[in-house]
Enzyme design. Structure first.
Site, mmCIF file in Angstrom:
data_model
loop_
_atom_site.group_PDB
_atom_site.id
_atom_site.type_symbol
_atom_site.label_atom_id
_atom_site.label_comp_id
_atom_site.label_asym_id
_atom_site.label_seq_id
_atom_site.Cartn_x
_atom_site.Cartn_y
_atom_site.Cartn_z
ATOM 1 N N GLY A 84 0.842 -1.187 0.000
ATOM 2 C CA GLY A 84 0.000 0.000 0.000
ATOM 3 C C GLY A 84 0.880 1.240 0.000
ATOM 4 N N HIS A 85 1.848 1.246 -0.905
ATOM 5 C CA HIS A 85 2.726 2.400 -1.071
ATOM 6 C C HIS A 85 3.491 2.263 -2.388
ATOM 7 C CE1 HIS A 85 5.395 -0.499 1.196
ATOM 8 N NE2 HIS A 85 6.087 -0.273 0.100
ATOM 9 N N ALA A 86 4.194 3.341 -2.745
ATOM 10 C CA ALA A 86 5.096 3.307 -3.898
ATOM 11 C C ALA A 86 6.446 3.836 -3.442
ATOM 12 C CB ALA A 86 4.549 4.172 -5.029
#
Ligand code: TYD
Length: 148
Positions: free
Chosen positions: A58-60
């Protein structure tokens, strides 16, 4: 490893790792750095004991390259470049999913006993993360507009 265009999900794929098979003794796969994978590995971490139904990621990352391997069990990695999503089910310890910078990822559907092994191109740096999806979309729009 600079590239002119920001990576899209179709630039992220599964690499087949070296596999030494023995019917009697079992299997062994080996990664020896830039000889066998597309970047120099500077960090290794792994997720384990993930409760059923939990989602990780749930991130980049702005700059980081990663390889994700199901060292045990299975899980699903969903990649998103702000336009297109791609799902990968990882369940073979000799498959490594290459994730390029600027791609949003979530990891879900962990089987019992799954171990998610991650090889990364750099050390941990919280400032290098994009953790809010709306920030990611704004970041990608800017990046894509600059290079379209
Ligand atoms: P995080 O990247 O948020 O995990 P996930 O995306 O898998 O849900 O990391 C969880 C915690 O671990 C967070 O407090 C940061 C810490 N962490 C480190 O200290 N070093 C690392 O190399 C990583 C990947 C995480």
């Amino acid at each position: 490893m600079s590239e002119n265009k920001p990576a899209r999900v179709h630039d992220c794929d599964i690499l087949e790792l070296d596999r030494h098979h023995s019917r009697r003794k079992g299997d062994l796969s080996v990664i020896t750095g830039a000889d066998t994978v597309p970047f120099e590995v500077r960090r290794v971490y792994y997720l384990y004991d993930v409760p059923g139904g939990q989602t990780r990621g749930g991130h980049a990352h702005r700059n980081l390259y990663q390889l994700i391997i199901a060292a045990a069990g299975s899980f699903t990695v969903t990649l998103d470049d702000g336009r297109v999503k791609r799902h990968f089910t990882l369940n073979r310890p000799y498959h490594a999913l290459m994730i390029k910078p600027g791609i949003w990822r979530t990891i879900s559907d962990f089987s019992s006993g799954a171990v998610c092994l991650v090889l990364a191109s750099d050390h941990y740096d919280e400032n290098e993360y994009i953790r809010r999806y709306s920030d990611f979309i704004a970041y990608r729009k800017k990046l894509d507009n600059e290079t379209d």
